[in-house]
Design an enzyme around this catalytic site. Structure first.
Site, mmCIF file in Angstrom:
data_model
loop_
_atom_site.group_PDB
_atom_site.id
_atom_site.type_symbol
_atom_site.label_atom_id
_atom_site.label_comp_id
_atom_site.label_asym_id
_atom_site.label_seq_id
_atom_site.Cartn_x
_atom_site.Cartn_y
_atom_site.Cartn_z
ATOM 1 N N THR A 35 0.661 -1.272 -0.074
ATOM 2 C CA THR A 35 -0.018 -0.016 0.053
ATOM 3 C C THR A 35 0.695 1.059 -0.005
ATOM 4 O OG1 THR A 35 -0.092 -0.483 2.296
ATOM 5 C CG2 THR A 35 -2.056 -1.092 1.202
ATOM 6 N N GLY A 125 17.811 -10.505 3.659
ATOM 7 C CA GLY A 125 17.201 -11.261 2.524
ATOM 8 C C GLY A 125 15.828 -11.967 3.166
ATOM 9 N N ALA A 126 15.215 -11.409 4.447
ATOM 10 C CA ALA A 126 14.354 -12.269 5.045
ATOM 11 C C ALA A 126 12.934 -11.272 4.955
ATOM 12 C CB ALA A 126 14.707 -12.614 6.339
ATOM 13 N N GLY A 127 13.179 -10.222 4.313
ATOM 14 C CA GLY A 127 11.874 -9.500 4.332
ATOM 15 C C GLY A 127 11.864 -8.748 5.539
ATOM 16 N N LEU A 128 12.700 -8.699 6.539
ATOM 17 C CA LEU A 128 12.652 -7.878 7.693
ATOM 18 C C LEU A 128 13.453 -6.576 7.796
ATOM 19 C CD1 LEU A 128 13.156 -10.836 9.852
ATOM 20 C CD2 LEU A 128 10.982 -9.806 9.234
ATOM 21 N N SER A 129 13.646 -5.894 6.390
ATOM 22 C CA SER A 129 14.328 -4.587 6.212
ATOM 23 C C SER A 129 15.759 -4.342 6.550
ATOM 24 C CB SER A 129 13.371 -3.561 6.925
ATOM 25 O OG SER A 129 12.098 -3.676 6.298
ATOM 26 N N ASP A 175 9.480 1.011 5.022
ATOM 27 C CA ASP A 175 10.489 0.344 5.831
ATOM 28 C C ASP A 175 11.422 1.160 6.571
ATOM 29 O OD1 ASP A 175 9.415 -1.845 4.744
ATOM 30 O OD2 ASP A 175 10.885 -2.041 3.242
#
Ligand code: GLA
Length: 390
Positions: A35, A125-129, A175
């Site tokens: 979003t 690379g874990a989508g945790l910024s 992020d």
């Protein structure tokens, strides 16, 4: 790695004390996915995992960068000249801090060089910024050292420019704002149109619940095209509907808007996700304000289904986490972050955590997937200075 170790690493590397040590966290997003580049709502919170950086100013135009996590073995920093930094000239991890210096200078701030040593506990690379944590820690440190007087949201904007233009990844503002502005014990309700923020109390522990993060170990990357395709599809939807951004389509006008998109099947799916997802953020905010955190579980799961079926950015590992969690007593679950891998979150009763964790691990083993990494996420502090010159 603790701040003391990072300070010592700086001294070993550069032969002098740093002027300070700073930290910036990774994040998980509770709800509000994709979003942020549609001027919509997001609701991330900061993780206890941080990137810690020790810095000292330089006045000779040299930028020296070193990471304890990515040492090529030579034990030497990468050396760049600030006036030679140009967009997309960056390479590897140094593009993020170099991009921040470029963005600050491009905005007219006199950053004349720095020595930087850092280390991170944010899984990459874990989508945790991990990228945002790296950008924000450097931006905050330079803001303090060069006395730029920029606020958290302004630093976030400059870090986003670094990522969009210098690194070349077309990401939104979530992020960096999460890393710069989150507060312990709260989730950040952010309106990405004007960056107005509300800190929403989010203390699951006192209510007997936990939020698990499940890192599927499937690496994702935002610069690989799929993220950009979704973004372009959303922009096409806004143009076809005659609005500045999909944020401008009210939830109760969704059906009419979809009708106007005729046979643009893919755009219809993207639009439906964004409009329903903005509504889900508002529902979660209302439920949390009403003290009903348990009731957000089904909203999280609805969000996952929308990302899987309409936005089409899930993957078998993320779906397996969500399906297994929900079949094993979770209150709700969904993928978090950009998608195509990375992490999922699971809302659980405290007593159910051991059995849920085991069920997810067993399901991954049975499917032949790499073992996931499961940990509890506690809403933690945003970026901050940890120490001054010794
Ligand atoms: C990535 C991007 C963010 C946001 C999310 C999806 O994390 O960096 O800007 O778009 O994906 O919500």
């Amino acid at each position: 790695m603790g701040p003391q170790r990072v300070r010592e690493g700086f001294v070993e590397l550069y032969g002098a004390e740093p002027e300070g040590v700073w930290a910036a966290p990774g994040r998980v997003n509770l709800i509000g996915e994709h979003t942020d580049y549609n001027d919509g709502f997001v609701m991330p919170f900061a993780l206890p995992h941080v990137t810690v950086a020790a810095l000292a100013r330089r006045t000779d135009g040299l930028l020296r960068l070193h990471s304890a996590d990515i040492d090529d073995g030579a034990g030497k920093p990468v050396e760049l000249r600030v006036e030679e930094l140009t967009p997309e000239s960056g390479d590897g991890w140094t593009a993020y801090p170099a991009g921040v210096v470029w963005a600050l200078r491009a905005a007219g701030h006199a950053v004349t060089g720095a020595d930087v040593h850092l280390a991170s506990t944010v899984p990459a690379g874990a989508g945790l910024s991990s990228s945002a944590a790296l950008e924000v820690v450097v931006a905050l440190a330079l803001n303090d050292l060069f006395e730029l007087g920029l606020r958290g949201w302004q630093l976030a904007r400059l870090c986003q420019r670094a990522e969009n233009i210098y690194v070349g990844a077309p990401t939104g503002i979530m992020d960096q704002t999460a890393s710069a502005c989150c507060e312990a014990g709260h989730a950040l309700f952010l309106d990405t149109r004007d960056l107005s923020q509300r800190q929403i109390p989010f203390d699951l522990v006192s209510q007997g619940m936990r939020l698990l993060v499940v890192d599927t170990r499937v690496k994702h990357a935002h610069s690989d095209g799929e993220y950009g395709k979704r973004r372009a599809g959303c922009e096409k939807g806004a143009a076809l509907l005659g609005v500045d951004a999909l944020r401008d389509i009210p939830y109760d006008e969704l059906d009419a808007a979809l009708g106007r998109l005729g046979d643009e099947a893919e755009v219809r799916r993207l639009v439906r996700h964004i409009v329903t997802e903005n509504h889900r953020v508002e529902r979660v905010v209302s439920l949390l304000r009403a003290g009903d955190a348990r009731a957000i579980g089904p909203v999280l799961t609805e969000g996952h289904i929308s990302l899987r079926d309409d936005f089409r950015i899930s993957c078998p590992e993320l779906d397996l986490v969500v399906d297994t969690a929900n079949a094993s007593g979770a209150l709700g679950a969904r993928m978090t972050g950009g998608g195509f891998g990375g992490s999922a979150i699971v809302l659980a009763e405290e007593a159910g955590v051991p059995s849920l964790t085991k069920a997810i691990e067993d399901a991954f083993a049975a499917a032949g997937f790499t073992a996931p990494r499961v940990f509890e996420a506690v809403p933690s502090a945003g970026a901050r200075r940890l120490s001054r010159a010794a």
